[in-house]
Design a protein around this motif. Structure first.
Motif, PDB file in Angstrom:
ATOM      1  N   SER A   1     122.720 -66.603  77.191  1.00  0.00           N
ATOM      2  CA  SER A   1     123.285 -66.833  78.513  1.00  0.00           C
ATOM      3  C   SER A   1     122.574 -67.961  79.250  1.00  0.00           C
ATOM      4  N   ILE A   2     123.244 -68.432  80.286  1.00  0.00           N
ATOM      5  CA  ILE A   2     122.650 -69.288  81.310  1.00  0.00           C
ATOM      6  C   ILE A   2     122.299 -68.392  82.488  1.00  0.00           C
ATOM      7  N   SER A   3     121.108 -68.581  83.047  1.00  0.00           N
ATOM      8  CA  SER A   3     120.692 -67.785  84.195  1.00  0.00           C
ATOM      9  C   SER A   3     120.144 -68.716  85.270  1.00  0.00           C
ATOM     10  N   VAL A   4     120.731 -68.646  86.462  1.00  0.00           N
ATOM     11  CA  VAL A   4     120.292 -69.485  87.583  1.00  0.00           C
ATOM     12  C   VAL A   4     120.242 -68.634  88.849  1.00  0.00           C
ATOM     13  N   GLY A   5     119.059 -68.616  89.479  1.00  0.00           N
ATOM     14  CA  GLY A   5     118.903 -67.938  90.760  1.00  0.00           C
ATOM     15  C   GLY A   5     118.461 -68.923  91.827  1.00  0.00           C
ATOM     16  N   LEU A   6     118.738 -68.604  93.068  1.00  0.00           N
ATOM     17  CA  LEU A   6     118.309 -69.429  94.192  1.00  0.00           C
ATOM     18  C   LEU A   6     117.510 -68.583  95.168  1.00  0.00           C
ATOM     19  N   MET A   7     116.315 -69.073  95.505  1.00  0.00           N
ATOM     20  CA  MET A   7     115.515 -68.443  96.545  1.00  0.00           C
ATOM     21  C   MET A   7     115.640 -69.227  97.850  1.00  0.00           C
ATOM     22  N   HIS A   8     115.776 -68.495  98.954  1.00  0.00           N
ATOM     23  CA  HIS A   8     115.673 -69.063 100.297  1.00  0.00           C
ATOM     24  C   HIS A   8     114.381 -68.507 100.869  1.00  0.00           C
ATOM     25  N   GLY A   9     113.356 -69.340 100.975  1.00  0.00           N
ATOM     26  CA  GLY A   9     112.034 -68.831 101.266  1.00  0.00           C
ATOM     27  C   GLY A   9     111.562 -67.963 100.123  1.00  0.00           C
TER      28      GLY A   9
ATOM     29  N   LEU B   1     115.624 -63.890  97.154  1.00  0.00           N
ATOM     30  CA  LEU B   1     116.711 -64.287  96.264  1.00  0.00           C
ATOM     31  C   LEU B   1     118.027 -64.152  97.021  1.00  0.00           C
ATOM     32  N   VAL B   2     118.827 -65.218  97.028  1.00  0.00           N
ATOM     33  CA  VAL B   2     120.058 -65.195  97.827  1.00  0.00           C
ATOM     34  C   VAL B   2     121.312 -65.443  97.007  1.00  0.00           C
ATOM     35  N   VAL B   3     121.181 -66.117  95.857  1.00  0.00           N
ATOM     36  CA  VAL B   3     122.322 -66.404  94.986  1.00  0.00           C
ATOM     37  C   VAL B   3     121.856 -66.250  93.538  1.00  0.00           C
ATOM     38  N   GLY B   4     122.697 -65.677  92.700  1.00  0.00           N
ATOM     39  CA  GLY B   4     122.375 -65.581  91.282  1.00  0.00           C
ATOM     40  C   GLY B   4     123.620 -65.605  90.427  1.00  0.00           C
ATOM     41  N   VAL B   5     123.543 -66.324  89.310  1.00  0.00           N
ATOM     42  CA  VAL B   5     124.636 -66.351  88.331  1.00  0.00           C
ATOM     43  C   VAL B   5     124.040 -66.201  86.938  1.00  0.00           C
ATOM     44  N   VAL B   6     124.601 -65.289  86.173  1.00  0.00           N
ATOM     45  CA  VAL B   6     124.325 -65.173  84.735  1.00  0.00           C
ATOM     46  C   VAL B   6     125.649 -65.384  84.017  1.00  0.00           C
ATOM     47  N   HIS B   7     125.682 -66.400  83.160  1.00  0.00           N
ATOM     48  CA  HIS B   7     126.911 -66.668  82.405  1.00  0.00           C
ATOM     49  C   HIS B   7     126.641 -66.363  80.940  1.00  0.00           C
ATOM     50  N   GLU B   8     127.252 -65.273  80.443  1.00  0.00           N
ATOM     51  CA  GLU B   8     127.125 -64.920  79.027  1.00  0.00           C
ATOM     52  C   GLU B   8     128.118 -65.773  78.249  1.00  0.00           C
TER      53      GLU B   8
ATOM     54  N   PHE C   1     114.297 -73.828  99.874  1.00  0.00           N
ATOM     55  CA  PHE C   1     115.170 -73.457  98.760  1.00  0.00           C
ATOM     56  C   PHE C   1     114.533 -73.810  97.416  1.00  0.00           C
ATOM     57  N   THR C   2     114.666 -72.907  96.449  1.00  0.00           N
ATOM     58  CA  THR C   2     114.175 -73.158  95.095  1.00  0.00           C
ATOM     59  C   THR C   2     115.148 -72.585  94.077  1.00  0.00           C
ATOM     60  N   TRP C   3     115.621 -73.441  93.186  1.00  0.00           N
ATOM     61  CA  TRP C   3     116.421 -72.991  92.043  1.00  0.00           C
ATOM     62  C   TRP C   3     115.477 -72.504  90.937  1.00  0.00           C
ATOM     63  N   ILE C   4     115.828 -71.390  90.297  1.00  0.00           N
ATOM     64  CA  ILE C   4     115.047 -70.840  89.179  1.00  0.00           C
ATOM     65  C   ILE C   4     115.987 -70.756  87.981  1.00  0.00           C
TER      66      ILE C   4
END
Length: 272
Positions: free
Chosen positions: A105-113, A116-123, A84-87
Motif C-alpha cells: 500500500s501507499i500510506s500518507v498522513g498529515l499532521m497539523h502541529g 493527525l488530521v488527514v490520512g489515506v491508505v491506498h491498497e 503541517f507535516t506530511w508523513i
C-alpha cells in the motif's frame, strides 16, 4: 491559512490512487535483481523511490508550506514543522511486492502541529482507498467504515507483524502470539502495517499489534482507526503510538483485553 481538510483528503486520495497505478504497472514486470538492502531483511526498490518522488511532488502542490517525514528520504532531510507535516510510506509491504504477494500500500498522513488530521491508505492490488479526516469519519472507496462492536476476545480476529530485524524481543512476541492463537478466532500477518490498521478501521479485524514500527508505517492508519470509532495506543500504556515504535489498535471494546494479553508476557520478559 488552514486548508479544508475534507477537500484535502479527497485530493490526497486521488493523488495516491494515481500513483498506485505506477506501482501496479511496475508489479507486472518487476525484476527482483533490482532490489537493494537498507539493512537486515529491509528491502527497497526503485519502485519505492520513484513512488515517493511522485508523492512528494504532488503533495508540494497540494500544501506548499508543509514539511515531510519520508521513508526513502527523497524530500531531503526530515522536516517536521510547527504547522503541517506530511508523513509518507510510498510502498508499505515492499517485501510482499518484491515476492509478488498482493498486499502492499501507499500510506500518507498529515499532521497539523502534533495532531493527525488527514490520512489515506491506498491498497494497490485491490484498489481500495481508505481515507480519514479528523472529526470527519473514515471511509473506504468513499463509503463510511466502522470498527466492529465485538467485545469477546474469543470471537475476534487479530493481526500482527512479525519481527524482521530486531529479534531481542522474540521470545516475548512468540508467547504473545501463542496466547492470541488460543484465545481468538486466529491471528493474521499480511505484511503491511498500514493495511492492517485500515482493516481494523473497516471491521475486518478486531485488533492489531506490532513493535519496531516507524511513524510513516502507521500515521495514516492511526487516524483511520480513531475516526472509525476504534482506539490506538502503545502496548501497555496510552502513550504516543505515532513515534513510540509500538502500536495496539482495536475496536475499542477489546482494547483492555488485548493490552492485557500483551502485558502478561511483555512484563514477564522485562521488555521496556
Amino acid at each position: 491559512m488552514i486548508p479544508d481538510f475534507t477537500q484535502l483528503s479527497l485530493d490526497l486520495a486521488a493523488l495516491c490512487r494515481n500513483t498506485a497505478g505506477f506501482i501496479h504497472q511496475e508489479a507486472a514486470t518487476f525484476d527482483r535483481a533490482r532490489v537493494e538492502h537498507k539493512g537486515l531483511h529491509d528491502l527497497v526498490s526503485y519502485v519505492d523511490q520513484e513512488t515517493e518522488r511522485r508523492l512528494v511532488a504532488g503533495l508540494r502542490e497540494l500544501l506548499p508550506q508543509a514539511g515531510f517525514i519520508t521513508e526513502e528520504g527523497t524530500a531531503g532531510p526530515d522536516s517536521q514543522t510547527e504547522e503541517f507535516t506530511w508523513i509518507i510510506d510510498p510502498l508499505d509491504g515492499t517485501t510482499n511486492f518484491v515476492h509478488g504477494l498482493p498486499v502492499y500500500s501507499i500510506s500518507v498522513g498529515l499532521m497539523h502541529g502534533q495532531e493527525l488530521v488527514v490520512g489515506v491508505v491506498h491498497e494497490v492490488s485491490r484498489d481500495e482507498s481508505f481515507r480519514a479526516v479528523r472529526g470527519g469519519g473514515a471511509f473506504c472507496n468513499d463509503q463510511p467504515i466502522r470498527v466492529t462492536d465485538t467485545d469477546d476476545l474469543h470471537g475476534s480476529l487479530i493481526a500482527t507483524g512479525f519481527p524482521y530485524k530486531d529479534f531481542g524481543k522474540l521470545d516475548a512476541f512468540l508467547q504473545i502470539l501463542g496466547a492470541f492463537m488460543t484465545r481468538t478466532h486466529g491471528v493474521r500477518r499480511l505484511g503491511s502495517a498500514a493495511v492492517d490498521l485500515a482493516y481494523v478501521a473497516a471491521g475486518r479485524y478486531e485488533a492489531y499489534f506490532e513493535f519496531n514500527l516507524n511513524s510513516y508505517d502507521v500515521a495514516a492508519g492511526i487516524l483511520l482507526v480513531r475516526e472509525a470509532g476504534g482506539h490506538v495506543t502503545q502496548f501497555l500504556t496510552d502513550g504516543d503510538p505515532l513515534f513510540g515504535r509500538e502500536v495496539v489498535a482495536s475496536n475499542g471494546a477489546l482494547h483492555t483485553q488485548v493490552q492485557g494479553v500483551i502485558g502478561e508476557f511483555w512484563r514477564q520478559h522485562d521488555v521496556s
